[in-house]
Structure formats: C-alpha cells, structure tokens
Design a protein around this motif. Structure first.
Motif, mmCIF file in Angstrom:
data_model
loop_
_atom_site.group_PDB
_atom_site.id
_atom_site.type_symbol
_atom_site.label_atom_id
_atom_site.label_comp_id
_atom_site.label_asym_id
_atom_site.label_seq_id
_atom_site.Cartn_x
_atom_site.Cartn_y
_atom_site.Cartn_z
ATOM 1 N N ALA A 355 38.546 92.368 86.911
ATOM 2 C CA ALA A 355 38.819 91.736 88.199
ATOM 3 C C ALA A 355 37.510 91.530 88.938
ATOM 4 N N GLY A 356 37.364 90.369 89.557
ATOM 5 C CA GLY A 356 36.157 90.107 90.319
ATOM 6 C C GLY A 356 34.978 89.689 89.475
ATOM 7 N N ARG A 357 35.177 89.368 88.201
ATOM 8 C CA ARG A 357 34.073 88.955 87.348
ATOM 9 C C ARG A 357 33.447 87.672 87.893
ATOM 10 N N ALA A 358 32.134 87.667 88.065
ATOM 11 C CA ALA A 358 31.429 86.500 88.606
ATOM 12 C C ALA A 358 31.314 85.422 87.535
ATOM 13 N N ALA A 359 30.909 84.267 87.956
ATOM 14 C CA ALA A 359 30.704 83.166 87.012
ATOM 15 C C ALA A 359 29.549 83.497 86.090
ATOM 16 N N PRO A 360 29.501 82.891 84.897
ATOM 17 C CA PRO A 360 28.394 83.157 83.973
ATOM 18 C C PRO A 360 27.053 82.778 84.603
ATOM 19 N N TRP A 361 25.999 83.316 84.010
ATOM 20 C CA TRP A 361 24.657 82.977 84.490
ATOM 21 C C TRP A 361 24.451 81.464 84.417
ATOM 22 N N PRO A 362 23.930 80.853 85.495
ATOM 23 C CA PRO A 362 23.648 79.400 85.416
ATOM 24 C C PRO A 362 22.607 79.085 84.352
ATOM 25 N N SER A 363 21.704 79.994 84.144
ATOM 26 C CA SER A 363 20.720 79.874 83.061
ATOM 27 C C SER A 363 20.348 81.284 82.632
ATOM 28 N N PRO A 364 19.999 81.474 81.373
ATOM 29 C CA PRO A 364 19.688 82.822 80.890
ATOM 30 C C PRO A 364 18.574 83.471 81.701
ATOM 31 N N PRO A 365 18.819 84.636 82.290
ATOM 32 C CA PRO A 365 17.788 85.293 83.098
ATOM 33 C C PRO A 365 16.713 85.899 82.198
ATOM 34 N N PRO A 366 15.508 86.052 82.705
ATOM 35 C CA PRO A 366 14.468 86.718 81.928
ATOM 36 C C PRO A 366 14.776 88.213 81.808
ATOM 37 N N VAL A 367 14.415 88.792 80.683
ATOM 38 C CA VAL A 367 14.700 90.208 80.450
ATOM 39 C C VAL A 367 13.452 90.901 79.932
ATOM 40 N N SER A 368 13.390 92.192 80.236
ATOM 41 C CA SER A 368 12.340 93.050 79.692
ATOM 42 C C SER A 368 13.001 94.069 78.777
ATOM 43 N N VAL A 369 12.497 94.155 77.539
ATOM 44 C CA VAL A 369 13.029 95.097 76.562
ATOM 45 C C VAL A 369 12.024 96.231 76.407
ATOM 46 N N ILE A 370 12.489 97.467 76.636
ATOM 47 C CA ILE A 370 11.610 98.629 76.585
ATOM 48 C C ILE A 370 11.953 99.449 75.344
ATOM 49 N N VAL A 371 10.926 99.746 74.548
ATOM 50 C CA VAL A 371 11.105 100.503 73.314
ATOM 51 C C VAL A 371 10.283 101.784 73.408
ATOM 52 N N GLY A 438 7.762 102.271 80.871
ATOM 53 C CA GLY A 438 8.130 100.898 80.535
ATOM 54 C C GLY A 438 8.753 100.169 81.705
ATOM 55 N N ILE A 439 9.623 100.875 82.459
ATOM 56 C CA ILE A 439 10.252 100.254 83.624
ATOM 57 C C ILE A 439 9.198 99.862 84.652
ATOM 58 N N ALA A 440 8.224 100.738 84.852
ATOM 59 C CA ALA A 440 7.170 100.446 85.831
ATOM 60 C C ALA A 440 6.363 99.217 85.447
ATOM 61 N N TYR A 441 6.145 98.988 84.145
ATOM 62 C CA TYR A 441 5.350 97.845 83.688
ATOM 63 C C TYR A 441 6.193 96.600 83.455
ATOM 64 N N ALA A 442 7.509 96.730 83.471
ATOM 65 C CA ALA A 442 8.366 95.582 83.187
ATOM 66 C C ALA A 442 8.289 94.565 84.317
ATOM 67 N N ALA A 443 8.322 93.303 83.931
ATOM 68 C CA ALA A 443 8.164 92.231 84.911
ATOM 69 C C ALA A 443 9.493 91.733 85.457
ATOM 70 N N HIS A 444 10.618 92.069 84.807
ATOM 71 C CA HIS A 444 11.890 91.439 85.160
ATOM 72 C C HIS A 444 12.899 92.463 85.663
ATOM 73 N N ASP A 445 13.989 91.927 86.253
ATOM 74 C CA ASP A 445 14.999 92.789 86.863
ATOM 75 C C ASP A 445 16.132 93.152 85.912
ATOM 76 N N ILE A 446 16.227 92.481 84.779
ATOM 77 C CA ILE A 446 17.188 92.864 83.748
ATOM 78 C C ILE A 446 16.414 93.618 82.675
#
Length: 719
Positions: A355-371, A438-446
């Motif tokens: 319930a309350g699911r928002a619409a899909p992303w208008p465009s793929p958001p940038p992501v940071s992957v931390i390993v 990794g979170i501190a150096y990540a550039a994106h919010d996802i």
C-alpha cells in the motif's frame, strides 16, 4: 558508468573497533549440557523401567506345567524349606487381595468401602506405584491392611533372569520401606492366578523368591475384574462355594476399576450375610505379621527412589506437553509462512506489492556499491567484475574497502583497472568499520552493500533499487543463493537458504518486521542509514543490528526476490560452525541491544523480536530433548510412532521446500537430501544456538570468526 581510473586510497578506519583481548570460548557449558542430557536419559530410563517399557517382559507363549504337588496345593506357597508347602484359608474366611496399585483414584475408594464394612484386605503393590504414591501406601498400613510385593515394574517373573527377579523384588521392598518404614514377606508374581495354572518357569522363579525369604501368594478365585466383565460377574466369581475359605484376586489399578469398587461393596455385604470374615492373608492363615521393620538405610534409599520416580514421571509428562507444543508451533509456523509466501507472490506479481507504493523511478538513480573485503583474494575479482558488467542503466560507483587484508585482495581489485572502481585501504577495523568508510566515500544516496565473496547477476542492481522509489522504504533485502552447491553440505545450505531464509523474508515483508538485510546483498537509502547512525561495532551481526535500527526508526524494509546474489557457502563443517556461531551470537547481541523495541510503536519489536526469540532461540534449546526422546523411543519402545511422526515432519518440510524452490525457480530434485539433513545438519544448528547462548550469558566477547574462501566464482586464469 563513470569512466575513471582505479585508485588505492590509504585511510584510517572510519569507525575503529574497540580492540579487546581475545577471550576463549566458554567450555564449561558443554559439560553441563552432557550432565543435563545424562540426567534426562536417567529420568527417561527410570520412567520407562517403572512403566515396564525398558526391559519389558513377555510371558512365554507355551510352557510345561509346574510339579503336580504345586498345581494341586493351596494358594499360598512356602518354598523356603526343603520342598513346597502350601496353605489354605480356613472355612468361612476370605482374603480379598488387590493387585497392581496403589492407584490415586481407585485405591482410596476401595479403602473407603473396606472401612465401611470393617473388613481388612491385602494389597499386592507394584513398587513403582508405591514410589509414586507413598501416602497411599502409608494409609494402607495405617488402616490395618496388608502390603505385599508385586515386583517393581509388574514384570513377568517367568521371563526374566535371576538378577532381574531379585532386582524387581528388592526395589519394591525399598519403595515400601521408604513409604512405610517396613518390609513385607508376601509376594505375588504378576500374571499369576490359581495354583493349577502355574507353569514350570513360574515355579522356578517362585523357588528363587523362596530362597529370598518370600511367601508366595497365588489365589483361589480369580475374578478377572481387569477385563471389566460386569459387577454381577465379579461378585459371582469372587464368592466362595459351600462356605469354603478363599483367597480372592481383584485389582485396584490398571484402568477403570469402578466395577471392582461396586463389586467389593456388594461382595462384602453378601459374605457378611453368610457369616464370612474378611481379613488379611497372614491373619487368615494364622501366621505372624507379614511386616518386618526396615533399616534406616533402606528407608532413605526408598525415599530417594520415590523422589526420583515422581520426578521422572513429572519430567516425562512435562516433556510430552513441551514436545507437543513445539511440534504444533513448528507445523503452524511452516503452514503460516507458506500462506504468507503465497500472498506475497500474488501481491508482487499482481502489481500490488505494498500500500502506498510510489511510481517507478523516472530514470535509474545513480548508486554506490560498497564491497568490504578482508582476505578475499580468492573471489574479489569475480565480485567486482559482476558489479561492473551490470545491465543497470544508471550510474554505478563501486568502492572496494580493503580492511587491512594480509593477502593481495586490494592489489587484485586494483589490477583489474575497471572504470568506476575505487579501492580504499585502511587498517583492520572490522566489517562495520569498512562499510562506514565506504559510506563516507560514496557519492550517491542509494547504497548497495555486497560481501567480497558474492557475485551479482546483470539485472540484480536494477531489481534491488526498484523498491526504493517508495520514499517510505529504507532498505531492500535481496535474494541470496548458494553458488557452491556440490556435495551434501552445499546442498543442505542451498535448501536452508531457499526455505529458511528467503521463504521467511517473504513473510517478514508482509508482516513488516524484516530482522535482517543480509550482508551479501542489500540496498539502503542514505537517509535511513543516517537515521540509524551508520553501522555499529556493538555486535558481530552488523547487518541484523543495522536492519533492526532502521526498522525502529520507522522505515520499511522489504524483500525483492528477483534481486539475485550468488554467495560462497562454507565447504566444511568446521567452517560452517564458525560462520553460524558468529551469526547466531551476533543475532543474540542485536536482539538484546534492541530489546526495547518490544514496547515501542510499530510491528517490528513484537513480531520480529518475538519470532526470533521463540523460533531461533527457545525452540532450538529443546531440540536435543527431541533427539534424546526419539532415540529412547526407538531403542526402548515401539519405533513405529516415532518413525511416523518423523516422516510426517519431513513430508511437511518437503512440501514447504518444494513450494519455496518453485517460487525461487529452483529444481526440486535437491529435496532428496532433506531427510538426511535431520541427522547432522540439524544437530549442528541447534548446538550453535546453545554455544552462542552460553557465550552470551557468560559475558564472553566472541572475536570475529573468518572462514576460508575457496574462490567458487573465480575463473581458472585468475585463480
């Protein structure tokens, strides 16, 4: 993908762990567990012996008769001399005898009837029943009745060796001594009747009892009241003919004895009208008292035996209720989670995920992957390559944080020279510290977190990010798969991941109480991470700790079944133990840390923590009891019920497994290893819980347990 060079950035740990001196795992609890299992086994054996399940005896199907002198003699046989001497009651004298008691229901009623008629009787008591009901044995003696020995476990004396015969008689004497302070010289063999029915094996046993000083009592009139033939028939069978004296056999235990109680009342009335005297066996025969004072040692032993017998009976009864409750809870959980999984699939595939699911992303958001990586040289190249060669159309930044590895993990990751990949080195501070860096150096919010032994499929990032278009979703759990499934251990873990982890996560998704976003694959909104204060070094299960903190802050945590990650599972029992020990201990730490969530608003505390406490802590503690009871039942009793129950549980698990595998689009043929999982894997899992709980309760700080990587996903050229 951003076209950038790969750099190695040496940094200090973002959140350095507090280094503590390594403490050895506690060992004393294993000794306590062994002692507990031994005590439980002793209680089961004692209860089984008392109920004639352990060492159960059977009467011979056919046996030659006893000597003619015995068969034609009287009902009371004295074999203490050179030859058998039998005795009979005088005319108009009757000795009512009651076998198999004392019984807490029927013996008091019979005593009341006897008291009302002013009659005395002889009770041939089973030792185990005396031990369970010592007050009744005392009442029998105090009211002037007579106690006789009927063996401890109602054993057929013709079917046991001499040592067992002596043990049966001796234990009963001690039980009587503990309850009344006396021994008895009378004994009636179980499964005996009139003298003419005595067999040669019974006669041999009776001679052995005579050497022990017992006066053996048979009967003149066997009412067979145990078969409940009706009150009239019992009275008829118990009435002597033509004024003769008689020993009458009745029963005060072993089932519903209401007919016996009524029959005794009517029989005593009839005998009184005919001038009969109802008395004890020895008084009727004109013999001295059957009682001999017991020594203080026997009294103490008898009292201890009584306590042990009553304790074992209470323990077994409690255990039966506990096991029944555990079985019902386990089955209810499986069926409930199957229903929730079905509902989850319908919602997801029907486009009504939440319930309350928002619409899909208008465009793929940038992501940071931390390993985060520590000594991951065997698989780091495969992990990074899978993240770079993704089908995700948005920008992907990959940050490998080498947490003080002692091998060439960082060098291998940097040597790939892949665009958009950064390698950061820091002193060893632990996995949470590496992730915070990794979170501190990540550039994106996802932010996506991936273990260094895990590989993504090309579409995984896209599926993982999609639910975060809903602003109320703070984290997404992916679908972890076992990559190295060969061998029995690999298959067992594969089944556990599909049934025990991913099926559960579908239910947690619907119930709003996801306890863990696995470290192997999870996506997070930076705002959710910030609200939780980042990753904590308080526990060894940083993923569970973080997920619980995010849930407590009001974020929803969901499960995305299409976001697949392939991870390397332990390849030996020792490695598996180390991994699960850390997981379980860390989960206990996280549960304790977030215990106040139970009283907070929201569903996580009551549902999530309640589920973990019940099904991952409490029930596993009873698992050894289940195994001991199963082995005991198979070895000492009828194995068919145990096998039937076990087969039923396996069938339900197989059905659950088939559905879970079907949902994950996996082949069901792996289920052939499920029954075998009950004999090694299951024991290892509950022993891990016991070890973890002992470690936590004793306050021992468990160090991080690393496992050896085999490089399951590494190409031959890179290995």
């Amino acid at each position: 993908m951003t076209q950038a060079d790969t750099h190695v950035w040496p940094v200090e740990p973002a959140s350095p762990a507090t280094h503590r001196p390594r403490q050895a795992d506690p060992r004393g609890h294993w000794f306590l567990m062994v002692v507990a299992v031994l005590l439980m086994s002793v209680a089961l054996v004692l209860h089984g012996y008392a109920t004639n399940e352990v060492g159960e005896t059977r009467a011979p199907s056919a046996a030659s008769p006893a000597p003619e002198g015995v068969r034609e003699g009287g009902p009371v046989v004295n074999t203490t001399g050179q030859g058998p001497a039998s005795l009979r009651l005088p005319a108009r004298t009757v000795a009512l005898t009651f076998d198999d008691g004392p019984d807490p229901v029927w013996t008091p009623r019979l005593l009341d009837v006897l008291k009302r008629h002013g009659a005395k009787a002889t009770f041939f008591a089973v030792g185990a029943r005396v031990a369970e009901n010592p007050a009744l044995a005392r009442r029998i003696v105090d009211e002037g009745h007579e106690l006789g020995n009927h063996t401890y476990a109602h054993a057929d004396i013709s079917g046991v060796p001499a040592w067992r015969l002596r043990l049966e008689a001796s234990l009963t004497q001690k039980a009587i001594a503990g309850a009344t302070g006396v021994h008895t010289r009378l004994l009636r063999p179980p499964y005996s009747s009139t003298p003419d029915s005595v067999t040669a094996p019974q006669w041999q046993a009776m001679r052995e009892l005579g050497r022990e000083g017992y006066l053996v009592a048979l009967t003149d009139l066997d009412t067979k009241d145990w078969s409940r033939p009706g009150t009239d028939e019992i009275v008829r069978a118990g009435t002597p003919a033509r004024g003769r004296g008689a020993v009458v056999m009745l029963h005060d235990s072993g089932g519903d004895r209401s007919q016996t109680v009524e029959a005794v009342d009517r029989l005593l009335t009839r005998l009184g009208e005919r001038g009969y005297r109802a008395t004890t066996l020895t008084e009727g025969l004109g013999l001295s008292s059957a009682y001999v004072p017991a020594g203080s040692a026997d009294v103490l032993i008898g009292q201890g035996l009584s306590l042990a017998q009553r304790g074992s009976a209470a323990f077994v009864e409690t255990l039966a209720w506990v096991l029944a409750g555990a079985g019902v809870l386990t089955l209810a959980r499986l069926l409930f989670f199957l229903v929730l999984a079905w509902v989850h699939v319908r919602r997801v595939r029907g486009g009504k995920r939440r319930a309350g699911r928002a619409a899909p992303w208008p465009s793929p958001p940038p992501v940071s992957v931390i390993v985060p990586a520590y000594n991951e040289t065997a698989g780091i190249e495969a992990t990074v390559l899978s993240l770079v060669t993704t089908g995700y159309r948005g920008e992907v930044e990959v940050i490998v944080v080498d947490d003080g590895s002692t091998d060439d993990t960082a060098a291998k990751a940097a040597a790939l020279g892949l665009p958009g990949v950064r390698v950061i080195r820091q002193r060893n501070g632990g996995k949470p510290s590496a992730l915070n860096t990794g979170i501190a150096y990540a550039a994106h919010d996802i932010l996506i977190m991936v273990d260094g032994d895990t590989v993504f499929q090309p579409d995984t990032i896209g599926h993982l990010v999609a639910p975060l278009s809903d602003p109320g979703v703070g984290a997404v759990s992916g679908n972890t798969k076992v990559g190295n499934r060969r061998g029995m251990l690999g298959r067992w873990q594969h089944i556990e991941y599909v049934i025990g982890f991913n099926l559960d996560r579908r239910a947690f998704d619907l119930l709003g109480c996801m306890p863990t976003v696995p470290g192997a694959i999870g996506a997070f909104r930076r705002a959710a991470l910030d609200s939780a204060g980042g990753l904590s070094v308080d526990t060894l299960a940083e993923d569970t700790d973080l997920t619980m903190a995010i849930c407590r802050n009001g974020w929803r945590v969901v499960y995305e079944e299409k976001a697949l990650a392939w991870t390397e599972a332990p390849t030996s029992l020792r490695q598996l133990w180390r991994q699960r020990y850390r997981w379980c201990y860390g989960t206990l730490q996280a549960m304790w840390k977030h215990r106040r969530a139970v009283t907070e608003r929201g569903t996580f505390g009551r549902r999530g923590l309640g589920y973990l406490a019940l099904f991952q802590v409490v029930l596993p503690l009873f698992a050894p009891v289940v195994d001991v009871m199963a082995v005991y039942s198979v070895l000492m009793g009828d194995p068919l019920p145990v096998v039937a129950v076990w087969a039923g549980f396996v069938a339900v698990q197989a059905l659950t497994g088939w559905y879970a595998l079907r949902l994950d689009r996996e082949r069901a043929r792996v289920l052939w290893v499920l029954p075998l999982q009950q004999f090694v894997y299951r024991q290892l899992m509950y022993l891990v819980v016991i070890q973890s709980l002992a470690t936590a309760l004793l306050g021992v700080r468990l160090p991080w347990q690393t496992i050896r990587r085999e490089g399951t996903f590494a190409s031959p050229s890179s290995s």
